[in-house]
Design a protein around this motif. Structure first.
Motif, PDB file in Angstrom:
ATOM      1  N   VAL A  34       0.869  -1.253  -0.192  1.00 23.73           N
ATOM      2  CA  VAL A  34       0.441   0.258  -0.365  1.00 23.73           C
ATOM      3  C   VAL A  34       0.694   1.008   0.316  1.00 23.73           C
ATOM      4  CG1 VAL A  34      -1.610   1.458   1.651  1.00 23.73           C
ATOM      5  CG2 VAL A  34      -1.943  -1.321   1.141  1.00 23.73           C
ATOM      6  N   ALA A  35       1.661   1.176   0.525  1.00 27.11           N
ATOM      7  CA  ALA A  35       2.670   2.356   0.162  1.00 27.11           C
ATOM      8  C   ALA A  35       3.541   2.648  -0.280  1.00 27.11           C
ATOM      9  CB  ALA A  35       4.470   2.664   1.501  1.00 27.11           C
ATOM     10  N   THR A  37       2.356   1.459  -3.722  1.00 27.44           N
ATOM     11  CA  THR A  37       0.807   2.083  -4.326  1.00 27.44           C
ATOM     12  C   THR A  37       0.556   3.926  -4.363  1.00 27.44           C
ATOM     13  OG1 THR A  37      -0.657   0.162  -4.394  1.00 27.44           O
ATOM     14  CG2 THR A  37      -1.713   2.062  -5.271  1.00 27.44           C
ATOM     15  N   ARG A  38       0.852   4.138  -3.015  1.00 25.63           N
ATOM     16  CA  ARG A  38       0.850   5.911  -3.026  1.00 25.63           C
ATOM     17  C   ARG A  38       1.505   6.238  -3.445  1.00 25.63           C
ATOM     18  NH1 ARG A  38      -2.535   8.131   2.148  1.00 25.63           N
ATOM     19  NH2 ARG A  38      -2.133   9.087   0.536  1.00 25.63           N
ATOM     20  N   HIS A  41       1.105   6.308  -6.798  1.00 23.30           N
ATOM     21  CA  HIS A  41      -0.263   7.142  -7.233  1.00 23.30           C
ATOM     22  C   HIS A  41      -0.768   7.724  -5.994  1.00 23.30           C
ATOM     23  CE1 HIS A  41      -3.857   8.332  -9.289  1.00 23.30           C
ATOM     24  NE2 HIS A  41      -4.744   7.326  -8.170  1.00 23.30           N
ATOM     25  N   PRO A  42      -0.313   8.313  -6.087  1.00 22.98           N
ATOM     26  CA  PRO A  42       0.053  10.137  -4.561  1.00 22.98           C
ATOM     27  C   PRO A  42      -1.563   9.979  -4.207  1.00 22.98           C
ATOM     28  CG  PRO A  42       1.641  10.876  -5.403  1.00 22.98           C
ATOM     29  CD  PRO A  42       0.965  10.055  -7.008  1.00 22.98           C
ATOM     30  N   ASP A  43      -2.248  10.116  -5.078  1.00 19.78           N
ATOM     31  CA  ASP A  43      -3.996  10.193  -5.332  1.00 19.78           C
ATOM     32  C   ASP A  43      -4.949   8.306  -4.707  1.00 19.78           C
ATOM     33  OD1 ASP A  43      -4.007  12.766  -5.719  1.00 19.78           O
ATOM     34  OD2 ASP A  43      -4.198  12.489  -8.032  1.00 19.78           O
ATOM     35  N   PHE A  44      -4.038   7.623  -4.164  1.00 14.69           N
ATOM     36  CA  PHE A  44      -4.515   6.804  -3.980  1.00 14.69           C
ATOM     37  C   PHE A  44      -5.426   6.975  -2.674  1.00 14.69           C
ATOM     38  CE2 PHE A  44      -4.533   2.619  -1.655  1.00 14.69           C
ATOM     39  CZ  PHE A  44      -5.224   1.761  -2.515  1.00 14.69           C
ATOM     40  N   GLY A  45      -6.520   6.977  -1.980  1.00 17.40           N
ATOM     41  CA  GLY A  45      -7.064   7.460  -1.331  1.00 17.40           C
ATOM     42  C   GLY A  45      -8.489   6.792  -1.180  1.00 17.40           C
ATOM     43  N   GLU A  48     -10.798   4.630  -3.978  1.00 16.33           N
ATOM     44  CA  GLU A  48      -9.084   3.191  -4.467  1.00 16.33           C
ATOM     45  C   GLU A  48      -9.106   2.375  -3.331  1.00 16.33           C
ATOM     46  OE1 GLU A  48      -8.430   6.991  -6.825  1.00 16.33           O
ATOM     47  OE2 GLU A  48      -8.318   6.387  -4.893  1.00 16.33           O
ATOM     48  N   TRP A 173     -11.976   5.297   5.417  1.00 13.77           N
ATOM     49  CA  TRP A 173     -10.994   4.078   4.863  1.00 13.77           C
ATOM     50  C   TRP A 173     -11.544   2.379   4.979  1.00 13.77           C
ATOM     51  CZ3 TRP A 173      -6.709   6.332   2.976  1.00 13.77           C
ATOM     52  CH2 TRP A 173      -6.634   7.335   2.060  1.00 13.77           C
ATOM     53  N   ASP A 293      -2.145  -1.647  -8.992  1.00 16.75           N
ATOM     54  CA  ASP A 293      -0.548  -0.695 -10.164  1.00 16.75           C
ATOM     55  C   ASP A 293      -0.076  -0.580 -10.483  1.00 16.75           C
ATOM     56  OD1 ASP A 293      -0.737  -0.558  -7.160  1.00 16.75           O
ATOM     57  OD2 ASP A 293       0.577  -1.772  -6.712  1.00 16.75           O
TER      58      ASP A 293
END
Length: 329
Positions: A34-35, A37-38, A41-45, A48, A173, A293
């Motif tokens: 997950v880290a 992935t962020r 893709h910094p907008d992973f929220g 997602e 979340w 990803d």
């Protein structure tokens, strides 16, 4: 006496470290994924995360179904077809039903899943045909049944049913699909793990000969494992209806090998008798995250199958080397 304590102490510590590594390894791997992935893709929220949970829900149930059978010493290659049958059956029955009627039909689908699992278990137990051959054959049968119910994608479910896993009612979340996943797997696994059934299944998978000599009905234990696997497949098929809103007779083809991948990556021994449920479920989430990803990186998501196969090979190789080293010791 002191020397004996010195010898036993480090050995016990090593075993404790091994158990800790098995317990924390998969959660740590998921956190790292997950880290990563962020970073990609910094907008992973929250959106997602919800998409990830919805995609992983049916695969998690397929992994649970496969894990139960593998722990008992077998393997089920009909899981995808059973999920497809549950998917099209529920979509056909619920198409014009109300929400309350859909819940009743859900119970009926679960009963059908248990019956399908029982038939698989009896075929394996009574015929003594290897699980791979028996379940590969029944997989073709269940695949045909799915096509008889629905020749092409169709059917449906009421909005209240499809909305069960949608959204995040308990926090941005914490998607509903993740809660459905946890509750569904726990409802299937805890009655096994906390009862004598679990002891019988683990004993049958660990050492069938020793279990038989100890009075365990090995065939019966493995048949029970297939019954619970069928129940998990039924729930997985309904989860597919819940997340997609339709029934698709060929939708289950993805879940058979992916369930095996999740079980292997999740730390369940293909030899049987070892492993749990947390690892395969986390592995199912990871296997769903990998294609996401790849999309974020602009890479063809079909490479996800290559990555999946590579992970299986690596995990099996590491397990083989570990068993060889333990044998030498």
């Amino acid at each position: 006496m002191t020397a004996a304590v010195d010898i036993i102490g480090p050995s016990q510590r090593l075993r404790w470290l091994g158990r800790a590594a098995r317990a924390l390894g998969m959660p740590a791997l998921l956190a790292a994924a997950v880290a990563l992935t962020r970073l990609v893709h910094p907008d992973f929220g929250p959106f997602e995360i919800q998409t990830l949970a919805l995609g992983a829900l049916p695969l998690a149930l397929a992994a649970a179904a496969q894990a139960i059978v593998v722990i008992s010493g077998g393997i089920d290659l009909s899981i995808g077809s059973q999920i497809a049958v549950a998917n099209v059956l529920s979509a056909s029955l619920m198409q014009h039903a109300t929400f309350k009627e859909s819940l009743v039909w859900s119970l009926f689908v679960v009963i059908c899943g248990a019956a399908a699992g029982l038939s698989n278990g009896l075929i394996v137990a009574l015929s003594r045909i290897p699980d791979v051959v028996a379940t590969l054959t029944t997989g073709f049968i269940w695949g045909g049944v799915a096509l008889l119910i629905l020749e092409s994608p169709g059917g449906g479910a009421p909005p209240g049913y499809t909305n069960i896993a949608a959204g995040s009612d308990f926090g941005a979340w914490l998607p509903n699909a993740l809660l459905v996943m946890i509750v569904s797997v726990a409802a299937i696994w805890l009655p096994i793990r906390q009862s004598r059934i679990g002891l019988l299944i683990y004993a049958a998978g660990s050492d069938p000969v020793a279990a038989f000599r100890s009075g365990v009905n090995v065939r019966g234990a493995r048949t029970i494992a297939y019954v619970f696997s069928g129940i998990a497949c039924a729930v997985g098929g309904m989860a597919l209806t819940m997340t997609t809103g339709i029934g698709a007779p060929l939708a289950g083809s993805y879940y058979t090998l992916s369930s095996v991948a999740a079980v292997v990556i999740g730390g369940v021994s293909l030899a049987g008798g070892r492993g749990g449920m947390v690892g395969p479920i986390i592995a199912a989430v990871l296997l769903t995250l990998v294609p996401m990803d790849l999309v974020f990186l602009g890479i063809d998501p079909n490479y996800g199958q290559v990555i999946q196969g590579t992970l299986i090979v690596l995990v099996v190789m590491v397990a083989g080397f570990s068993a060889r080293l333990q044998g030498r010791k």
